[in-house]
Design an enzyme around this catalytic site. Structure first.
Site, PDB file in Angstrom:
ATOM      1  N   GLU A   1      53.537  15.654  14.306  1.00 55.03           N
ATOM      2  CA  GLU A   1      52.369  14.866  14.752  1.00 55.03           C
ATOM      3  C   GLU A   1      51.966  15.209  16.186  1.00 55.03           C
ATOM      4  O   GLU A   1      51.534  14.347  16.958  1.00 55.03           O
ATOM      5  CB  GLU A   1      52.612  13.379  14.519  1.00 55.03           C
ATOM      6  CG  GLU A   1      52.631  13.104  13.023  1.00 55.03           C
ATOM      7  CD  GLU A   1      52.682  11.661  12.637  1.00 55.03           C
ATOM      8  OE1 GLU A   1      52.077  10.843  13.336  1.00 55.03           O
ATOM      9  OE2 GLU A   1      53.307  11.355  11.606  1.00 55.03           O
TER      10      GLU A   1
HETATM   11  N1  COS Z   1      39.887  11.357  19.637  1.00 56.05           N
HETATM   12  C1  COS Z   1      38.586  11.629  19.406  1.00 56.05           C
HETATM   13  N2  COS Z   1      38.039  12.818  19.659  1.00 56.05           N
HETATM   14  C2  COS Z   1      38.814  13.779  20.194  1.00 56.05           C
HETATM   15  C3  COS Z   1      40.185  13.561  20.457  1.00 56.05           C
HETATM   16  C4  COS Z   1      40.710  12.282  20.174  1.00 56.05           C
HETATM   17  N3  COS Z   1      41.986  11.985  20.398  1.00 56.05           N
HETATM   18  N4  COS Z   1      40.710  14.682  20.986  1.00 56.05           N
HETATM   19  C5  COS Z   1      39.715  15.580  21.037  1.00 56.05           C
HETATM   20  N5  COS Z   1      38.570  15.024  20.548  1.00 56.05           N
HETATM   21  C6  COS Z   1      37.252  15.650  20.476  1.00 56.05           C
HETATM   22  C7  COS Z   1      36.775  16.048  21.870  1.00 56.05           C
HETATM   23  O1  COS Z   1      36.112  14.991  22.500  1.00 56.05           O
HETATM   24  C8  COS Z   1      35.855  17.183  21.555  1.00 56.05           C
HETATM   25  O2  COS Z   1      34.621  16.673  21.105  1.00 56.05           O
HETATM   26  P1  COS Z   1      33.241  17.386  21.553  1.00 56.05           P
HETATM   27  O3  COS Z   1      33.376  18.820  21.172  1.00 56.05           O
HETATM   28  O4  COS Z   1      32.217  16.645  20.785  1.00 56.05           O
HETATM   29  O5  COS Z   1      33.173  17.202  23.025  1.00 56.05           O
HETATM   30  C9  COS Z   1      36.515  17.863  20.363  1.00 56.05           C
HETATM   31  O6  COS Z   1      37.338  16.863  19.743  1.00 56.05           O
HETATM   32  C10 COS Z   1      37.350  19.048  20.762  1.00 56.05           C
HETATM   33  O7  COS Z   1      38.285  18.620  21.720  1.00 56.05           O
HETATM   34  P2  COS Z   1      39.153  19.642  22.558  1.00 56.05           P
HETATM   35  O8  COS Z   1      38.256  20.668  23.182  1.00 56.05           O
HETATM   36  O9  COS Z   1      40.054  18.851  23.455  1.00 56.05           O
HETATM   37  O10 COS Z   1      39.981  20.358  21.380  1.00 56.05           O
HETATM   38  P3  COS Z   1      41.127  21.429  21.436  1.00 56.05           P
HETATM   39  O11 COS Z   1      40.873  22.428  20.400  1.00 56.05           O
HETATM   40  O12 COS Z   1      41.356  21.875  22.845  1.00 56.05           O
HETATM   41  O13 COS Z   1      42.418  20.612  20.909  1.00 56.05           O
HETATM   42  C11 COS Z   1      44.283  19.130  20.969  1.00 56.05           C
HETATM   43  C12 COS Z   1      42.822  19.397  21.355  1.00 56.05           C
HETATM   44  C13 COS Z   1      45.236  20.196  21.476  1.00 56.05           C
HETATM   45  C14 COS Z   1      44.615  17.794  21.602  1.00 56.05           C
HETATM   46  C15 COS Z   1      44.371  19.019  19.432  1.00 56.05           C
HETATM   47  O14 COS Z   1      44.128  20.275  18.821  1.00 56.05           O
HETATM   48  C16 COS Z   1      45.688  18.467  18.939  1.00 56.05           C
HETATM   49  O15 COS Z   1      45.923  17.252  18.967  1.00 56.05           O
HETATM   50  N6  COS Z   1      46.581  19.350  18.478  1.00 56.05           N
HETATM   51  C17 COS Z   1      47.832  18.941  17.885  1.00 56.05           C
HETATM   52  C18 COS Z   1      47.656  18.824  16.411  1.00 56.05           C
HETATM   53  C19 COS Z   1      48.743  18.072  15.781  1.00 56.05           C
HETATM   54  O16 COS Z   1      49.102  16.984  16.193  1.00 56.05           O
HETATM   55  N7  COS Z   1      49.291  18.626  14.719  1.00 56.05           N
HETATM   56  C20 COS Z   1      50.330  17.989  14.018  1.00 56.05           C
HETATM   57  C21 COS Z   1      50.198  18.262  12.598  1.00 56.05           C
HETATM   58  S1  COS Z   1      49.575  16.985  11.723  1.00 56.05           S
HETATM   59  S2  COS Z   1      51.155  15.911  11.331  1.00 56.05           S
END
Ligand code: COS
Length: 379
Positions: free
Chosen positions: A363
């Site tokens: 996660e």
């Molecule tokens: N809630 C709502 N929106 C979100 C968000 C959140 N927690 N995090 C990011 N977003 C939105 C951003 O606001 C952005 O929107 P806009 O493009 O409209 O401005 C968009 O999503 C992209 O955000 P960002 O540029 O931060 O995306 P990244 O590709 O850099 O990735 C992370 C962000 C690294 C935080 C994300 O890919 C992540 O959580 N990765 C881990 C995945 C994970 O937990 N995997 C586990 C497997 S599932 S059990």
């Protein structure tokens, strides 16, 4: 500010604690070795409503608040983190539908879970882990526009071989990328959808983890969650909601390890004294106690913020990251306090240590959590 559980929460915790003591804890090592839940355990968990804790009451679930769900998962985590993971995956797979499903889809999906079935959340792929936006599973619209053909492979999916329904993330845009990510509901047995190999894991071995394979798997438009391209936001909102629960299971693991090594330290005699009387052991016990208390409070705060409708994304990441780091540190130390015995399967702490490791990984790795925390703190 009230730090006490209310009467209803206390009653729920007691029921789950009794179930854990009777039906889970005594069999935790056996389930770890057989890599499966004990026969009949799932029915008992379902009978207590534990598969539907996150499902709103109007759709037949218990609609519990996050603070109460976390308390339940902490109890499950004390007994067996593999069992806790199996159950918590249902909440993880319920949130995308709560967030983006229309009334009809919610009813169909939750009716299945309410019928004592497991669900699964399928985002991760062999090439897609921390970079959640890089999903390569394709969802190509059929010519008549009635649905999509899914093609691709998911991996490390909890409940893969056990679930009846799946939330699957695929890309509806040719070039891929975040803006094409779309969520679908796919039922087990849908033509073109097969379950791949089961993983042989270090810890949480009672839980089932498999690949999912999609080959021209037809999914009707009616099974799409939200609009095309909304999948990334749905996935992020879901992970925000579920991460404090990873923290809760972590607190449960840490608490169980702490108790086991404390009891041991009181009866293990060396140099003619119980080792609990030695200050070096006492310092380890005190550090464990402080870390666990702090981790629990942070989990509860993130859950409380969610329940209050506040923005809790940063606090969810803090709760998950801190509690899972604490679980790792405490379980390593618990093995250390118990010395050679701690390393043996005769005692439960080696399993706690193996189980704790995944909490820092799934996660969202703790590196990703720190990234989220830093971004939300700095900007
Ligand atoms: N809630 C709502 N929106 C979100 C968000 C959140 N927690 N995090 C990011 N977003 C939105 C951003 O606001 C952005 O929107 P806009 O493009 O409209 O401005 C968009 O999503 C992209 O955000 P960002 O540029 O931060 O995306 P990244 O590709 O850099 O990735 C992370 C962000 C690294 C935080 C994300 O890919 C992540 O959580 N990765 C881990 C995945 C994970 O937990 N995997 C586990 C497997 S599932 S059990």
């Amino acid at each position: 500010m009230d730090f006490a559980y209310n009467d209803e929460q206390k009653e729920i915790i007691k029921v789950v604690r009794d179930l854990v003591e009777k039906e889970i804890k005594p069999y935790a090592l056996e389930m770890d070795e057989t890599e499966a839940l004990r026969e009949g355990l799932l029915d008992k968990l379902a009978a207590q409503g534990l598969l539907g804790v996150a499902i709103p009451e109007e759709f037949g679930g218990s609609g519990l608040d996050a603070v109460t769900i976390a308390a339940i998962y902490e109890e499950l985590g004390k007994g067996c983190a593999g069992t806790a993971t199996t159950v918590a995956a249902n909440a993880l797979a319920s949130y995308p539908v709560i967030i983006a499903g229309n009334h009809g889809l919610k009813k169909r999906y939750f009716d299945i879970i309410n019928n004592d079935h497991l669900a699964a959340f399928a985002l991760t792929e062999p090439g897609t882990g921390s970079d959640a936006g890089s999903v390569s599973t394709q969802a190509r619209k059929t010519e008549d526009g009635g649905g999509y053909l899914l093609n691709g492979t998911k991996c490390f999916i909890t409940n893969g071989a056990l679930a009846e329904v799946f939330v699957v993330f695929a890309n509806t845009r040719k070039g891929g990328g975040i803006r094409g990510l779309t969520a679908f509901i796919v039922r087990k047995g849908t033509p073109g959808f097969t379950i791949g190999k089961a993983e042989n894991k270090m810890g949480i071995r009672a839980s089932n983890t498999t690949e999912l394979i999609f080959q021209d798997c037809f999914v009707p438009v009616a099974n799409r969650l939200g609009r095309e391209g909304q999948g990334f936001r749905i996935a992020m909102n879901t992970l925000d909601a579920a991460r404090p629960f990873v923290g809760a299971v972590s607190v449960g693991i840490a608490e169980a390890a702490f108790r086991a090594c404390s009891e041991y330290a009181k009866v293990r005699v060396q140099f003619d004294k119980p080792i609990a009387s030695f200050q070096m052991v006492q310092a380890m016990i005190a550090d464990m106690a402080m870390k666990i208390e702090g981790a629990r409070l942070l989990v509860q705060r993130a859950c409380w913020m969610k329940d209050e409708g506040l923005d809790f994304s940063r606090e969810a990441a803090i709760a998950k990251c801190n509690a899972s780091d604490v679980a790792m540190q405490v379980t390593v130390d618990a093995v250390q306090v118990m010395g050679g015995y701690g390393y043996m399967k005769e005692y439960p702490v080696e399993k706690y240590m193996r189980d704790a490791k995944i909490m820092q990984i799934y996660e969202g790795t703790n590196q990703i959590q720190r990234l989220v925390i830093a971004n939300k703190t700095l900007y």
